[in-house]
Design a protein around this motif. Structure first.
Motif, PDB file in Angstrom:
ATOM      1  N   GLU A 189       0.701  -1.107   0.141  1.00 33.76           N
ATOM      2  CA  GLU A 189       0.024  -0.032  -0.028  1.00 33.76           C
ATOM      3  C   GLU A 189       0.838   1.050   0.031  1.00 33.76           C
ATOM      4  N   PRO A 190       1.965   1.548   0.976  1.00 36.32           N
ATOM      5  CA  PRO A 190       2.628   2.793   0.856  1.00 36.32           C
ATOM      6  C   PRO A 190       3.558   2.816  -0.445  1.00 36.32           C
ATOM      7  N   THR A 191       3.989   1.500  -0.660  1.00 35.52           N
ATOM      8  CA  THR A 191       4.887   1.442  -1.942  1.00 35.52           C
ATOM      9  C   THR A 191       4.115   2.025  -3.017  1.00 35.52           C
ATOM     10  N   LYS A 192       2.985   1.521  -3.330  1.00 36.08           N
ATOM     11  CA  LYS A 192       1.954   1.819  -4.509  1.00 36.08           C
ATOM     12  C   LYS A 192       1.644   3.144  -4.473  1.00 36.08           C
ATOM     13  N   GLN A 193       1.334   3.934  -3.235  1.00 34.07           N
ATOM     14  CA  GLN A 193       1.032   5.247  -3.208  1.00 34.07           C
ATOM     15  C   GLN A 193       2.275   6.250  -3.560  1.00 34.07           C
ATOM     16  N   LYS A 194       3.510   5.656  -3.069  1.00 37.58           N
ATOM     17  CA  LYS A 194       4.755   6.720  -3.406  1.00 37.58           C
ATOM     18  C   LYS A 194       4.881   6.679  -4.803  1.00 37.58           C
ATOM     19  N   LEU A 195       4.674   5.515  -5.294  1.00 42.08           N
ATOM     20  CA  LEU A 195       5.121   5.318  -6.748  1.00 42.08           C
ATOM     21  C   LEU A 195       4.186   6.001  -7.943  1.00 42.08           C
ATOM     22  N   LEU A 196       2.781   6.002  -7.485  1.00 40.31           N
ATOM     23  CA  LEU A 196       1.894   6.705  -8.004  1.00 40.31           C
ATOM     24  C   LEU A 196       1.998   8.019  -8.316  1.00 40.31           C
ATOM     25  N   LYS A 197       2.941   8.769  -7.066  1.00 33.56           N
ATOM     26  CA  LYS A 197       3.130  10.006  -7.173  1.00 33.56           C
ATOM     27  C   LYS A 197       4.476  10.139  -8.129  1.00 33.56           C
ATOM     28  N   LEU A 198       5.176   9.222  -8.342  1.00 30.97           N
ATOM     29  CA  LEU A 198       6.400   9.454  -9.280  1.00 30.97           C
ATOM     30  C   LEU A 198       6.161   9.135 -10.731  1.00 30.97           C
ATOM     31  N   PHE A 199       5.179   7.956 -10.970  1.00 27.31           N
ATOM     32  CA  PHE A 199       4.799   7.772 -12.428  1.00 27.31           C
ATOM     33  C   PHE A 199       3.736   8.508 -13.108  1.00 27.31           C
ATOM     34  N   PRO A 200       3.683   8.866 -14.113  1.00 25.94           N
ATOM     35  CA  PRO A 200       2.589   9.668 -14.860  1.00 25.94           C
ATOM     36  C   PRO A 200       1.354   8.758 -14.697  1.00 25.94           C
ATOM     37  N   GLU A 201      -0.036   9.459 -14.871  1.00 29.56           N
ATOM     38  CA  GLU A 201      -0.892   8.985 -14.768  1.00 29.56           C
ATOM     39  C   GLU A 201      -1.327   7.807 -15.681  1.00 29.56           C
ATOM     40  N   ASN A 202      -0.913   7.922 -16.928  1.00 30.30           N
ATOM     41  CA  ASN A 202      -1.028   6.846 -18.040  1.00 30.30           C
ATOM     42  C   ASN A 202      -0.220   5.602 -17.838  1.00 30.30           C
ATOM     43  N   LEU A 203       0.724   5.738 -16.932  1.00 32.78           N
ATOM     44  CA  LEU A 203       1.713   4.513 -16.546  1.00 32.78           C
ATOM     45  C   LEU A 203       1.345   3.962 -15.252  1.00 32.78           C
ATOM     46  N   SER A 204       0.303   4.336 -14.662  1.00 39.22           N
ATOM     47  CA  SER A 204      -0.145   3.770 -12.959  1.00 39.22           C
ATOM     48  C   SER A 204      -0.058   2.517 -13.010  1.00 39.22           C
ATOM     49  N   ALA A 205      -0.406   1.550 -14.186  1.00 42.95           N
ATOM     50  CA  ALA A 205      -0.390   0.176 -13.859  1.00 42.95           C
ATOM     51  C   ALA A 205       0.937  -0.030 -13.659  1.00 42.95           C
TER      52      ALA A 205
END
Length: 329
Positions: free
Chosen positions: A121-137
């Protein structure tokens, strides 16, 4: 008739007037506006700062709860699968004691599931801030792989002890751990580790990526039919992935249950020996129970996970409201 209101553009929701945005402050209206972002995670919040410790704690509680429920409900199916895969040639399969080793298994499932979700959960949320929205997968895939790798340190010894007890090699988890350490050393608790990683890390990454996209799809679904199609598609993909990885599961079971005899030297040795002695079909033993466990287990796990997270979110919201009210006094 209501007077005409001249409105300007909203910075948070481009294309939406401030007059309209101000009139739609309910959670329903805001959620409809946020649905325009097809790859955004619904666990992210733009209004509240990221609380790592709270996300970690909630992930541990929700993950541990979901893991225990799944293992308890579906343990007999897992035992049947293990016994089918561990049987050499035409060995007889025992159908009694399908809950053998459950207590010891739960003692390991609780921390391993908690670690997985607690890190995911925290890793996902941190990565979502780093990745562009179209690459959230890719953020979901990466977080799933990291969570799986971290939890494997607990999951593998738990799996070794569980499968030894399922095949009736030991009567209790404590005896299993003690005798494995005495006869095989610490490495004995990590038998089949490489096959476990090859099987579970890609599977965990794919499963949680699909799960996250389904959660987003649920929010933007225009009908129950669309939602049903999403769920059926997810179950279909997971079942296919589980079926494809069955040979790795068979190798893992054989390596974990062979004990100190060392009939197999490693992955390649195990594969060659099984094919030579039992034929290629032996690599697909237990495919039925495995696919069934994955299909039912995924639904139960994510259902319990979401329900627990919702309860925790409600509790956290109540705590925040009380805290804010105390600060204002």
């Amino acid at each position: 008739m209501a007077p005409f209101i001249l409105a300007t553009k909203s910075e948070k929701y481009p294309g939406v007037s401030l007059g309209f945005a101000d009139s739609c402050k309910s959670k329903l209206c805001i959620s409809v506006l946020e649905q325009k972002k097809p790859f955004a995670s619904i666990t992210m919040s733009e209004d509240k700062p990221f609380d790592f410790l709270r996300v970690l704690r909630d992930g541990i509680i929700a993950g541990g709860t979901a893991g225990i429920v799944v293992e308890t409900v579906l343990y007999p199916i897992d035992t049947i699968k293990t016994r089918l895969q561990a049987a050499h040639g035409g060995s007889k399969i025992h159908w009694k004691g399908l809950y053998s080793g459950l207590a010891g298994n739960l003692a390991g499932v609780l921390p391993s599931s908690a670690v997985f979700i607690g890190i995911y959960e925290p890793t996902k949320q941190k990565l979502l801030k780093l990745f562009p929205e179209n690459l959230s997968a890719f953020a979901h895939l990466t977080a799933g792989a990291i969570g799986g790798a971290a939890s494997s340190l607990i999951r593998v010894p738990t799996e070794v002890v569980k499968q030894r007890m399922q095949t009736r090699q030991f009567n209790s988890a404590s005896d299993a751990v003690r005798l494995i350490l005495a006869k095989e050393g610490f490495r004995g608790l990590y038998a089949g580790y490489s096959s476990f990683l090859l099987r579970d890390i890609p599977f965990d990454a794919i499963q949680f990526c699909i799960y996250e996209q389904l959660r987003i799809g649920y929010r933007v679904a225009v009908s129950l039919l669309v939602l049903l199609l999403f769920v059926l598609w997810e179950q279909h993909v997971c079942a296919i992935t589980g079926a494809i990885t069955t040979p790795l599961d068979v190798l893992k079971t054989r390596l974990m249950t062979q004990g100190s005899i060392k009939h197999y030297g490693g992955l390649l040795s195990c594969t060659n020996t099984i094919i030579k002695e039992e034929g290629l079909a032996a690599l697909w033993k237990g495919i039925g129970p495995r696919v069934l466990w994955i299909g039912i287990g995924g639904s139960i796990f994510f259902g319990v996970l979401e329900k627990t997270k919702a309860l925790l979110a409600h509790q956290n919201s109540s705590i925040d409201i009380k805290s804010d009210s105390l600060k204002q006094q």
